[in-house]
Design a protein around this motif. Structure first.
Motif, PDB file in Angstrom:
ATOM      1  N   HIS A 375      59.606   9.453  31.859  1.00 30.02           N
ATOM      2  CA  HIS A 375      58.815  10.162  30.857  1.00 30.02           C
ATOM      3  C   HIS A 375      59.128  11.647  30.955  1.00 30.02           C
ATOM      4  CE1 HIS A 375      55.289  10.836  28.202  1.00 30.02           C
ATOM      5  NE2 HIS A 375      55.198  11.984  28.881  1.00 30.02           N
ATOM      6  N   ALA A 376      59.673  12.210  29.878  1.00 31.66           N
ATOM      7  CA  ALA A 376      60.018  13.635  29.829  1.00 31.66           C
ATOM      8  C   ALA A 376      59.204  14.306  28.738  1.00 31.66           C
ATOM      9  CB  ALA A 376      61.507  13.813  29.557  1.00 31.66           C
ATOM     10  N   SER A 377      58.737  15.514  29.047  1.00 30.80           N
ATOM     11  CA  SER A 377      57.992  16.307  28.076  1.00 30.80           C
ATOM     12  C   SER A 377      58.649  17.670  27.961  1.00 30.80           C
ATOM     13  CB  SER A 377      56.535  16.449  28.519  1.00 30.80           C
ATOM     14  OG  SER A 377      55.810  17.262  27.607  1.00 30.80           O
ATOM     15  N   LEU A 378      58.851  18.114  26.719  1.00 21.17           N
ATOM     16  CA  LEU A 378      59.575  19.358  26.477  1.00 21.17           C
ATOM     17  C   LEU A 378      58.837  20.169  25.425  1.00 21.17           C
ATOM     18  CD1 LEU A 378      62.227  20.930  27.075  1.00 21.17           C
ATOM     19  CD2 LEU A 378      63.232  19.739  25.134  1.00 21.17           C
ATOM     20  N   PRO A 379      58.441  21.402  25.738  1.00 21.34           N
ATOM     21  CA  PRO A 379      57.748  22.224  24.731  1.00 21.34           C
ATOM     22  C   PRO A 379      58.717  22.686  23.654  1.00 21.34           C
ATOM     23  CG  PRO A 379      58.139  23.510  26.716  1.00 21.34           C
ATOM     24  CD  PRO A 379      58.563  22.104  27.033  1.00 21.34           C
ATOM     25  N   VAL A 380      58.269  22.599  22.402  1.00 26.38           N
ATOM     26  CA  VAL A 380      59.060  23.072  21.259  1.00 26.38           C
ATOM     27  C   VAL A 380      58.155  23.994  20.455  1.00 26.38           C
ATOM     28  CG1 VAL A 380      60.378  22.445  19.219  1.00 26.38           C
ATOM     29  CG2 VAL A 380      60.363  20.927  21.211  1.00 26.38           C
ATOM     30  N   PRO A 381      58.425  25.301  20.451  1.00 23.62           N
ATOM     31  CA  PRO A 381      57.557  26.215  19.702  1.00 23.62           C
ATOM     32  C   PRO A 381      57.444  25.833  18.240  1.00 23.62           C
ATOM     33  CG  PRO A 381      59.066  27.422  21.118  1.00 23.62           C
ATOM     34  CD  PRO A 381      59.502  25.971  21.156  1.00 23.62           C
TER      35      PRO A 381
END
Length: 386
Positions: A375-381
């Motif tokens: 499970h990967a989480s990546l912030p995207v403005p």
């Protein structure tokens, strides 16, 4: 919840329980043998020394140096008391085993100077036991000193061997991280090209607007400002990783290539179900986000192919929730505890390095019932959602 850490904790607990059982059995056997051979209560001294040393060995993880010093101190006192009072030779088997654990643990974990001091003190205990209880035949090691010498040599070999393996693994992990940083640094060229090209195009359009419709120039300039802010935010996420001046930029991975990646994997592996965000144009993702999503899916599928040949299906889910992009890759392979440590290899190190560099997180471990989940989480403005 990072499951491999929890699994490692269980392994440590099981190891300590096993060590406790072994120490207890050794201590009991020694007491029975002394009671049969020496009679009386001569076994009490060995029981006391062995019990204290065993307790120290079982609590070594709290402070390894203090535990090693305490265990060696117990052995030194036991030798002196046994020699002066005419008691059975010390350190006995249980205390010798405890000392081997303490010295080996110190050699494995402590800084070189402290580890060397503990090893030297352990050798001093072996020599002291030989001087206090020499062989009755007049030459060579006595039985008890020989037992302690064997324990010291085992601790030396085990501790240094594990220390070397840990150092090699740390070096390999650092190489993976450095390679990942260099790859991200090269991708900075793509990020710059992607955003700066948009700024240039909008600036050219603004010039035309300013000549033909001066009243609209403000809106055009605002668009340029917004594009510049997006570029700055994107470059800040990767510019800190710049470690190389090589201008050879790799080809970026478009999110649409995920379908082709999944199809290639399914040709020689289990079926893969791909879920992408509904109603979102994934081709507009920033390059560093697109390449990271592609990398996570590729490494996860490679992990399945290498370590879960019995998996019957794999589900790849990419979802957008506000300003966060999540990637989840789950297989349904049957439980196999021995497989899990191998699944947590250098591929995960590289993925975690990339995600953390971009402000994201990575969790990987066995599923609640079967299989393995990444499970990967990546912030995207929000500004990148064009």
């Amino acid at each position: 919840m990072y499951v491999p850490n929890r699994l490692a904790g269980r392994v440590r607990v099981a190891a300590d329980v096993g060590l406790g059982v072994l120490l207890g059995a050794t201590l009991l056997g020694t007491v029975i043998a002394l009671a049969a051979s020496w009679g009386g209560r001569y076994w009490l001294s060995d029981l006391a020394a062995g019990a204290v040393g065993s307790a120290v060995a079982l609590t070594r993880r709290r402070h390894r140096l203090r535990a090693a010093v305490a265990g060696l101190g117990v052995a030194a006192v036991a030798i002196a008391v046994a020699r002066s009072a005419g008691l059975p030779a010390e350190p006995g088997p249980a205390l010798a085993l405890a000392l081997a654990v303490l010295v080996g643990s110190a050699l494995r974990h402590l800084p070189p100077r402290s580890a060397g001091a503990v090893a030297g003190a352990g050798l001093a205990i072996v020599v002291g036991a030989q001087l206090a209880f020499p062989s009755s035949s007049g030459g060579g090691l006595g039985a008890v000193p020989a037992l302690n010498a064997a324990g010291w040599l085992a601790a030396l070999a085990g501790g240094l061997g594990l220390r070397l393996l840990a150092a090699r693994r740390a070096a390999a992990t650092e190489r993976v991280r450095q390679d990942e940083r260099l790859a991200l640094a090269r991708e900075l060229h793509d990020v710059v090209a992607h955003h700066i090209t948009g700024i240039v195009v909008q600036a050219q359009a603004a010039q035309i607007v300013a000549r033909r419709h001066p009243e609209r120039a403000g809106a055009a300039l605002a668009g340029i400002e917004s594009a510049g802010s997006d570029a700055l935010a994107a470059m800040r996420r990767v510019v800190g990783l710049l470690r190389d001046t090589d201008d050879a930029a790799p080809t970026g991975a478009d999110p649409e290539q995920l379908g082709e990646l999944v199809r290639r994997f399914a040709d020689h592996g289990p079926p893969v179900r791909l879920r992408l965000p509904d109603g979102e144009d994934t081709s507009d993702w920033p390059p560093e986000v697109a390449s990271t999503v592609h990398r996570v899916v590729r490494e996860s599928l490679t992990n399945v192919a290498r370590h879960a040949p019995q998996a019957r299906s794999v589900t790849v889910t990419v979802a957008r929730d506000g300003t966060a992009l999540t990637v989840e890759v789950v297989d349904d392979a049957p439980p196999a505890g021995s497989r899990y440590p191998h699944r947590a290899g250098y591929g995960l190190v590289g993925m975690r390095e990339r995600l953390e560099a971009l402000g994201g997180t990575l969790r990987a471990g066995p599923g609640p019932e079967a299989g393995w989940a990444v499970h990967a989480s990546l912030p995207v403005p929000v500004g990148d959602r064009r």
